[in-house]
Design an enzyme around this catalytic site. Sequence first.
Site, PDB file in Angstrom:
ATOM      1  N   LYS A 351     -13.958 -14.326  16.450  1.00 11.67           N
ATOM      2  CA  LYS A 351     -14.244 -15.428  17.380  1.00 11.67           C
ATOM      3  C   LYS A 351     -13.309 -16.612  17.155  1.00 11.67           C
ATOM      4  O   LYS A 351     -12.704 -17.138  18.087  1.00 11.67           O
ATOM      5  CB  LYS A 351     -15.707 -15.872  17.231  1.00 11.67           C
ATOM      6  CG  LYS A 351     -16.696 -14.758  17.444  1.00 11.67           C
ATOM      7  CD  LYS A 351     -18.107 -15.211  17.300  1.00 11.67           C
ATOM      8  CE  LYS A 351     -18.460 -15.749  15.931  1.00 11.67           C
ATOM      9  NZ  LYS A 351     -18.407 -14.732  14.871  1.00 11.67           N
ATOM     10  N   SER A 665     -39.196  -7.072  18.011  1.00 11.90           N
ATOM     11  CA  SER A 665     -38.588  -5.827  18.468  1.00 11.90           C
ATOM     12  C   SER A 665     -38.974  -4.606  17.640  1.00 11.90           C
ATOM     13  O   SER A 665     -38.600  -3.491  17.977  1.00 11.90           O
ATOM     14  CB  SER A 665     -37.066  -5.969  18.516  1.00 11.90           C
ATOM     15  OG  SER A 665     -36.550  -6.037  17.221  1.00 11.90           O
ATOM     16  N   LYS A 708     -27.329  -3.095  17.148  1.00 11.89           N
ATOM     17  CA  LYS A 708     -28.333  -2.161  16.625  1.00 11.89           C
ATOM     18  C   LYS A 708     -27.840  -0.725  16.740  1.00 11.89           C
ATOM     19  O   LYS A 708     -28.008   0.091  15.829  1.00 11.89           O
ATOM     20  CB  LYS A 708     -29.642  -2.330  17.397  1.00 11.89           C
ATOM     21  CG  LYS A 708     -30.371  -3.621  17.041  1.00 11.89           C
ATOM     22  CD  LYS A 708     -31.623  -3.777  17.872  1.00 11.89           C
ATOM     23  CE  LYS A 708     -32.394  -5.017  17.430  1.00 11.89           C
ATOM     24  NZ  LYS A 708     -33.543  -5.270  18.300  1.00 11.89           N
TER      25      LYS A 708
HETATM   26  P1  ADP Z   1     -15.325 -15.148  13.177  1.00  9.97           P
HETATM   27  O1  ADP Z   1     -14.825 -16.432  13.670  1.00  9.97           O
HETATM   28  O2  ADP Z   1     -15.898 -14.285  14.254  1.00  9.97           O
HETATM   29  O3  ADP Z   1     -16.229 -15.231  12.005  1.00  9.97           O
HETATM   30  P2  ADP Z   1     -12.608 -14.734  12.392  1.00  9.97           P
HETATM   31  O4  ADP Z   1     -11.958 -15.096  13.663  1.00  9.97           O
HETATM   32  O5  ADP Z   1     -12.612 -15.726  11.292  1.00  9.97           O
HETATM   33  O6  ADP Z   1     -14.089 -14.288  12.693  1.00  9.97           O
HETATM   34  O7  ADP Z   1     -11.999 -13.368  11.898  1.00  9.97           O
HETATM   35  C1  ADP Z   1     -11.919 -12.987  10.556  1.00  9.97           C
HETATM   36  C2  ADP Z   1     -10.618 -12.245  10.299  1.00  9.97           C
HETATM   37  O8  ADP Z   1     -10.600 -11.023  10.977  1.00  9.97           O
HETATM   38  C3  ADP Z   1      -9.410 -12.998  10.788  1.00  9.97           C
HETATM   39  O9  ADP Z   1      -8.416 -12.889   9.831  1.00  9.97           O
HETATM   40  C4  ADP Z   1      -9.015 -12.287  12.060  1.00  9.97           C
HETATM   41  O10 ADP Z   1      -7.650 -12.347  12.272  1.00  9.97           O
HETATM   42  C5  ADP Z   1      -9.461 -10.866  11.782  1.00  9.97           C
HETATM   43  N1  ADP Z   1      -9.845 -10.179  13.018  1.00  9.97           N
HETATM   44  C6  ADP Z   1     -11.057 -10.201  13.591  1.00  9.97           C
HETATM   45  N2  ADP Z   1     -11.061  -9.459  14.719  1.00  9.97           N
HETATM   46  C7  ADP Z   1      -9.820  -8.924  14.826  1.00  9.97           C
HETATM   47  C8  ADP Z   1      -9.184  -8.061  15.788  1.00  9.97           C
HETATM   48  N3  ADP Z   1      -9.858  -7.588  16.844  1.00  9.97           N
HETATM   49  N4  ADP Z   1      -7.896  -7.767  15.601  1.00  9.97           N
HETATM   50  C9  ADP Z   1      -7.233  -8.245  14.534  1.00  9.97           C
HETATM   51  N5  ADP Z   1      -7.748  -9.020  13.599  1.00  9.97           N
HETATM   52  C10 ADP Z   1      -9.039  -9.387  13.736  1.00  9.97           C
END
Ligand code: ADP
Length: 759
Positions: A351, A665, A708
């Site tokens: 995110k 649920s 889930k």
């Molecule tokens: P969140 O904000 O959802 O907790 P982050 O954006 O901090 O997650 O993501 C955590 C790590 O995972 C980051 O280093 C991000 O680059 C990597 N990441 C997450 N989803 C993907 C994806 N679809 N492709 C490549 N890297 C990803």
Amino acid sequence: MIIVPCYNIVLAPEINLYFAGEYFKEITREKGEQGQTVVFLMLKEDKPREAMQPYDFYPIGITGTIEAVDKEGNVKIKTGSRVNIDSIDAADGTIEVTLSKRQDVDDMSPEESAKHFDNARMAFIQSIQNTQNMQFHLLARNYIQQWESLGELTATLSYHLPISNEEKYLILAADTLSERTERMEQAIFQYVEAEKVKKEAAAAQQNQNEKVYREQAIKKQIEFLQNELDEMHPENISDARKFEKKIEAAGMNETAHAEAVKVLNRMKQEGQDSHEYGMLYDYLDFVTTLSWKKEEMKLVDLKEARKILDADHFGLDKVKRRIVQQLAVMTLNQKQSGSILLFVGAPGTGKTSIGQSIAKALGREYVRVSLGGIRDEAEIRGHRRTYVGAMPGRIMEGIKRSGVSNPVMVLDEVDKLAKDYGGDPSSALLEVLDPEQNSTFTDHYMNVPYDLSDVLFVCTANTTDTIQEPLLNRMEVIQFPGYTASEKFQIAKRHLLPKAMEEMGIHQEKLKVSDAALRTIISDYTMEAGVRGLKKRLDTLCRTAAVRLVEGNRRCISVSPGQLQKYLDRKPLLHDHMLEQKQPGVVTGLAWTQAGGEILFIEALFTKGKGNVIITGQLGDVMKESVQIAVSLAKSRFPEKAELFENHDLHIHVPSGAVPKDGPSAGITLTTAIVSLVIGKAVSPKIAMTGEVSLRGCVMPIGGLPEKLMAAVRAGIRTVFIPVENENDLDEVPSEVKKSLEIIPVHMVSDVLEKTGLC
Ligand code: ADP
């Protein structure tokens, strides 16, 4: 006899009057010839000759004779004596009168008259020295010699006298010479005084102007000298000087500039030893570092944007599509901001980092503001400067960090905002996000408005449940359902591992992690919906590999599944895997947690007792009520087993005992577990279920279905019962998950019991 209607002039007996030919013709409709008699009638108000009515005239006029007419038709008239207008007819420009002579009382000697005339003339001559109204007074100077009486002087000045038309008429109406002289004298002296005041005012104005110019010149001079000094000794520039320059260069709006100057003046007054100095310094430092410049809108190339999004993140197709739509709308609207997207999903689902990619795609700055755990409104909107240690709020602090006025701002964890005595941070955030209000967002610390309308806000949350309704309504929710094992594999292979290796300085050829090893890390060393844990494991793996490469002076290292325990320095996780054996009273449910989905087991057992229901496993109120409903449903379904319930206590337990659980649920799972216990028939451990139940036995919808179902796949489940109304949510579920599960939508509890072989 020529009738001469006139307005706003002074008339008196025996004086010379001069009329321009054009004007004379206009007011009399006649050319005028030498020797003709004229009668001057005074009008109460100015109007064209055709519109004149008998009542427009004052009752006293004066006769005259045309003495000379020159080549241009200019007329010189000598007035005669005053007349009463006995009758008057005026219609369509024709004016006819009958007149009678009006008695004049000559009560002044010629010497006396001459004395009054001289006085007035002298006063007038003095008043025109250094005059402003040059044109008129040059003309007047020519006349001065010609004037023979006070009457002539007054008549010539007619239009310039500060008296009304009626007062001018009253001069003519005065029956005695002394009265007329007095009125004329008054008018002349009023005129002279007015001129004097005008002159004084002009002089004062000039003085004032001179002072202002002088001041500006001095200031410029000081500025110039000060700049010279500053250049010679940059180390000696005072804080005040530094801020003076910064304030002027910052490009603030008017209010902000005024406030900054006010604070700067206060800082100068207080001096460095004052205890307020630091606070004033911090304020100026903050507002002058802030970017006040409106940034130009950059053109967005959607193809390029798509490429950037794809390069940074694997999968997330739906999310990316929605982001590209948003960029397109912003381009069409010519706006730097748009609807506020709320990314909802478990930690590590990408995110925050996709927010960063949006900034990259737009070519704009990125800034992340964490809102988790904020309880005080002031954290968002700033503390008023009257508080000791006052600080700006996180939003403005974020803007400062970004260095621009239009960053992409990711507001992290909006679901973790809390509310307590410090006010409601949600409502402050609402103001930040409201396009109607955010162009004049006023941080309490700054105390002046700042335009946030060009900021593109993106919010993230793990769940929407704890977000207040008004705030949630402002945002458009986009779900990040979490990744399947094969998606995680691709993310690890394409993104996480290469990134980790690059960070640790490990060259591509030096470390080979086999696909099988990656898959094992995913399945045995992580248990999550996102990839945060996976990233940590890979980081650890790379760190260990780095040590081995350096210590062992090795050219290349390969990592296979068997070596993982050493490289990751930990044992594989013990998953909540599906049960090995089936047993009546134990049924598998599916739960949603902030970390994604999980399977959970509901255990039911009869013990000797008196019909009590015992609940353990830290269940919340809602879940306890679900137990009551499940018990009632089971009792009503099996009336013949009433004795069983009466003579036993029913114990319901949901492991793990230490983890609090809540939510409705598990209703269907609880009911199925109790029924399974009552009839002594076990449910297959390959079956899991989720759904709320009502007392009528209906299965009602639940949240978090994608998470889930993914958890079910991870745990090795084969068949899942879901509420019929959740069927639409299956669009959100990756097809890989759908393929590996048999998903059965159900309406009623009886459907589940039937399909699990319990009836
Ligand atoms: P969140 O904000 O959802 O907790 P982050 O954006 O901090 O997650 O993501 C955590 C790590 O995972 C980051 O280093 C991000 O680059 C990597 N990441 C997450 N989803 C993907 C994806 N679809 N492709 C490549 N890297 C990803």
